[in-house]
Design a protein around this motif. Structure first.
Motif, PDB file in Angstrom:
ATOM      1  N   LEU A 234      65.383  22.862  48.627  1.00  0.00           N
ATOM      2  CA  LEU A 234      64.570  21.921  47.867  1.00  0.00           C
ATOM      3  C   LEU A 234      64.303  22.402  46.449  1.00  0.00           C
ATOM      4  N   GLY A 235      64.218  23.718  46.285  1.00  0.00           N
ATOM      5  CA  GLY A 235      63.934  24.253  44.958  1.00  0.00           C
ATOM      6  C   GLY A 235      65.034  23.972  43.950  1.00  0.00           C
ATOM      7  N   GLU A 236      66.217  23.612  44.434  1.00  0.00           N
ATOM      8  CA  GLU A 236      67.346  23.336  43.540  1.00  0.00           C
ATOM      9  C   GLU A 236      67.555  21.832  43.349  1.00  0.00           C
ATOM     10  N   ALA A 237      66.688  21.023  43.928  1.00  0.00           N
ATOM     11  CA  ALA A 237      66.923  19.583  43.980  1.00  0.00           C
ATOM     12  C   ALA A 237      66.776  18.926  42.616  1.00  0.00           C
ATOM     13  N   ASP A 238      67.667  17.957  42.342  1.00  0.00           N
ATOM     14  CA  ASP A 238      67.469  17.090  41.192  1.00  0.00           C
ATOM     15  C   ASP A 238      67.403  15.622  41.616  1.00  0.00           C
ATOM     16  N   ASP A 239      67.674  15.359  42.895  1.00  0.00           N
ATOM     17  CA  ASP A 239      67.463  14.032  43.464  1.00  0.00           C
ATOM     18  C   ASP A 239      65.965  13.720  43.411  1.00  0.00           C
ATOM     19  N   PRO A 240      65.552  12.532  42.957  1.00  0.00           N
ATOM     20  CA  PRO A 240      64.120  12.268  42.774  1.00  0.00           C
ATOM     21  C   PRO A 240      63.292  12.396  44.045  1.00  0.00           C
ATOM     22  N   VAL A 241      63.802  11.926  45.170  1.00  0.00           N
ATOM     23  CA  VAL A 241      63.030  12.027  46.420  1.00  0.00           C
ATOM     24  C   VAL A 241      62.858  13.488  46.807  1.00  0.00           C
ATOM     25  N   LEU A 242      63.926  14.252  46.750  1.00  0.00           N
ATOM     26  CA  LEU A 242      63.842  15.671  47.111  1.00  0.00           C
ATOM     27  C   LEU A 242      62.981  16.442  46.125  1.00  0.00           C
ATOM     28  N   LEU A 243      63.064  16.088  44.854  1.00  0.00           N
ATOM     29  CA  LEU A 243      62.242  16.742  43.834  1.00  0.00           C
ATOM     30  C   LEU A 243      60.759  16.495  44.107  1.00  0.00           C
ATOM     31  N   ALA A 244      60.415  15.258  44.476  1.00  0.00           N
ATOM     32  CA  ALA A 244      59.022  14.941  44.771  1.00  0.00           C
ATOM     33  C   ALA A 244      58.561  15.647  46.041  1.00  0.00           C
ATOM     34  N   VAL A 245      59.405  15.699  47.061  1.00  0.00           N
ATOM     35  CA  VAL A 245      59.042  16.408  48.297  1.00  0.00           C
ATOM     36  C   VAL A 245      58.827  17.889  48.015  1.00  0.00           C
ATOM     37  N   ALA A 246      59.695  18.478  47.191  1.00  0.00           N
ATOM     38  CA  ALA A 246      59.542  19.898  46.848  1.00  0.00           C
ATOM     39  C   ALA A 246      58.216  20.141  46.157  1.00  0.00           C
ATOM     40  N   ASP A 247      57.830  19.252  45.246  1.00  0.00           N
ATOM     41  CA  ASP A 247      56.550  19.416  44.559  1.00  0.00           C
ATOM     42  C   ASP A 247      55.379  19.223  45.521  1.00  0.00           C
ATOM     43  N   ALA A 248      55.493  18.225  46.409  1.00  0.00           N
ATOM     44  CA  ALA A 248      54.435  18.002  47.396  1.00  0.00           C
ATOM     45  C   ALA A 248      54.274  19.224  48.299  1.00  0.00           C
ATOM     46  N   ALA A 249      55.400  19.850  48.669  1.00  0.00           N
ATOM     47  CA  ALA A 249      55.353  21.028  49.538  1.00  0.00           C
ATOM     48  C   ALA A 249      54.742  22.231  48.830  1.00  0.00           C
ATOM     49  N   ARG A 250      54.784  22.235  47.509  1.00  0.00           N
ATOM     50  CA  ARG A 250      54.106  23.305  46.760  1.00  0.00           C
ATOM     51  C   ARG A 250      52.592  23.070  46.728  1.00  0.00           C
ATOM     52  N   ARG A 251      52.174  21.822  46.768  1.00  0.00           N
ATOM     53  CA  ARG A 251      50.759  21.494  46.635  1.00  0.00           C
ATOM     54  C   ARG A 251      50.043  21.360  47.976  1.00  0.00           C
ATOM     55  N   TYR A 252      50.803  21.094  49.039  1.00  0.00           N
ATOM     56  CA  TYR A 252      50.211  20.888  50.369  1.00  0.00           C
ATOM     57  C   TYR A 252      51.023  21.676  51.392  1.00  0.00           C
ATOM     58  N   PRO A 253      50.405  22.012  52.526  1.00  0.00           N
ATOM     59  CA  PRO A 253      51.114  22.803  53.558  1.00  0.00           C
ATOM     60  C   PRO A 253      52.052  21.929  54.395  1.00  0.00           C
ATOM     61  N   VAL A 254      53.043  21.338  53.748  1.00  0.00           N
ATOM     62  CA  VAL A 254      53.953  20.404  54.419  1.00  0.00           C
ATOM     63  C   VAL A 254      54.831  21.164  55.414  1.00  0.00           C
ATOM     64  N   PRO A 255      54.818  20.774  56.696  1.00  0.00           N
ATOM     65  CA  PRO A 255      55.680  21.435  57.688  1.00  0.00           C
ATOM     66  C   PRO A 255      57.093  20.858  57.609  1.00  0.00           C
ATOM     67  N   LEU A 256      57.937  21.455  56.789  1.00  0.00           N
ATOM     68  CA  LEU A 256      59.278  20.908  56.586  1.00  0.00           C
ATOM     69  C   LEU A 256      60.081  20.868  57.884  1.00  0.00           C
ATOM     70  N   THR A 257      59.698  21.691  58.866  1.00  0.00           N
ATOM     71  CA  THR A 257      60.386  21.650  60.161  1.00  0.00           C
ATOM     72  C   THR A 257      60.184  20.291  60.846  1.00  0.00           C
ATOM     73  N   ALA A 258      59.124  19.571  60.469  1.00  0.00           N
ATOM     74  CA  ALA A 258      58.919  18.243  61.046  1.00  0.00           C
ATOM     75  C   ALA A 258      60.052  17.301  60.648  1.00  0.00           C
ATOM     76  N   PHE A 259      60.595  17.470  59.445  1.00  0.00           N
ATOM     77  CA  PHE A 259      61.756  16.663  59.051  1.00  0.00           C
ATOM     78  C   PHE A 259      62.968  17.011  59.920  1.00  0.00           C
ATOM     79  N   GLU A 260      63.082  18.283  60.301  1.00  0.00           N
ATOM     80  CA  GLU A 260      64.173  18.678  61.197  1.00  0.00           C
ATOM     81  C   GLU A 260      64.043  17.957  62.540  1.00  0.00           C
ATOM     82  N   GLU A 261      62.820  17.855  63.037  1.00  0.00           N
ATOM     83  CA  GLU A 261      62.605  17.131  64.296  1.00  0.00           C
ATOM     84  C   GLU A 261      62.970  15.658  64.143  1.00  0.00           C
TER      85      GLU A 261
END
Length: 293
Positions: free
Chosen positions: A79-106
């Motif tokens: 995510l830190g390398e993302a330039d896609d807008p959705v991924l870029l926004a998710v990466a920023d959200a994950a920096r600001r909140y404790p987003v469990p990215l493993t939930a996307f894996e599920e």
């Protein structure tokens, strides 16, 4: 004047907000009730979840869908390398909140499960599936809502249970549509016990000559109601705006559940939904804290 990177992130969040407005027919009513920072973060998480769902529901061959899901998995790891807008926004959200990215894996696991014809054997298998595709979303929402005065693991459990409840409601609402698409999420052993064989009549509606399907749907709706009650225990542990958002999102589904329980045949020939006005009233009641949605 903001930095170019800040402007890019803000543009990424704007893209996610537009996706949410266009696609989140039910969730958008609750998301609107959040303060701007949380609203932006939840729109980002929704936009990525929507992307994953759209891959599963699209018209590509199954092999190409698997490839697309694999690319999303790979994107989650960088995510830190993302330039896609959705991924870029998710990466920023994950920096600001404790987003469990493993939930996307599920969620990816659940959508991949749907790429082949689906037959659910029993309730345990159904709950596992619901936890993947919707309990995961509940936990993603909780990471933005935040919780107070409770064990984080307990709040996560309640969010998971609420997601499982809402997915069961989705399944009851979409039973005909899913059957047409080769998917049956109602547990096979329960259908057999209730003497139900899912079939369409000449008009394309679900057959129910002896009202056995109606009886079964009421039974399944009662179980979804039990899960809903378990999940709604999350609400007191949220701040007021997050609680309103949660009540609005869940309350719209709960209204659908009440209609299905009262009149199971309402899902036999169409996709049941609430009007825009009804959804708005649920959201307003949630904002002012009226009643238990």
């Amino acid at each position: 004047m903001g930095s170019p990177m800040r402007e890019t992130v803000e543009q990424a969040y704007a893209t996610c907000a537009e996706i949410t407005r266009a696609e989140a027919r039910n969730f958008s009513y609750g998301i609107r009730l959040l303060p701007p920072p949380k609203r932006s973060a939840l729109c980002a998480l929704y936009a990525l979840a929507r992307r994953i769902d759209d891959i599963g529901d699209g018209t590509l061959p199954a092999t190409e869908k698997r490839d697309a899901l694999a690319r999303v998995r790979k994107d989650l790891g960088r995510l830190g390398e993302a330039d896609d807008p959705v991924l870029l926004a998710v990466a920023d959200a994950a920096r600001r909140y404790p987003v469990p990215l493993t939930a996307f894996e599920e969620l990816l696991d659940g959508v991949e499960h749907d790429l082949e014809p689906v037959r659910i054997g029993d309730i345990e298998e159904l709950i596992r599936y619901c936890r993947c595709v919707a309990g995961s979303v509940g936990r993603l929402c909780l990471s933005v809502f935040g919780s107070h005065g409770t064990d984080p693991a307990l709040a996560s459990q309640y969010a998971d249970q609420l997601g499982i409840a809402l997915q069961q409601i989705n399944i009851l609402r979409d039973v005909r549509e899913d059957l047409v698409g080769g998917r049956v999420y109602l547990p096979a052993d329960e259908l057999e016990q209730h003497g139900v064989e899912l079939r369409l009549d000449d008009r394309g509606a679900l057959e129910d000559p002896q009202a056995r399907l109606a009886g079964y749907l009421r039974f399944a709706a009662g179980r979804a109601e039990d899960w809903y009650g378990l999940g709604l225990r999350l609400v007191p542990h949220l701040d007021s705006r997050s609680a309103a958002s949660c009540r609005a999102m869940a309350g719209i589904y709960h209204r659908l559940l009440a209609r299905i329980e009262a009149e199971p045949s309402s899902v036999y020939d169409r996709r049941l939904s609430l009007s825009t006005g009804e959804k708005a009233r649920v959201a307003m009641a949630s904002l002012i804290g009226v009643g238990r949605t």
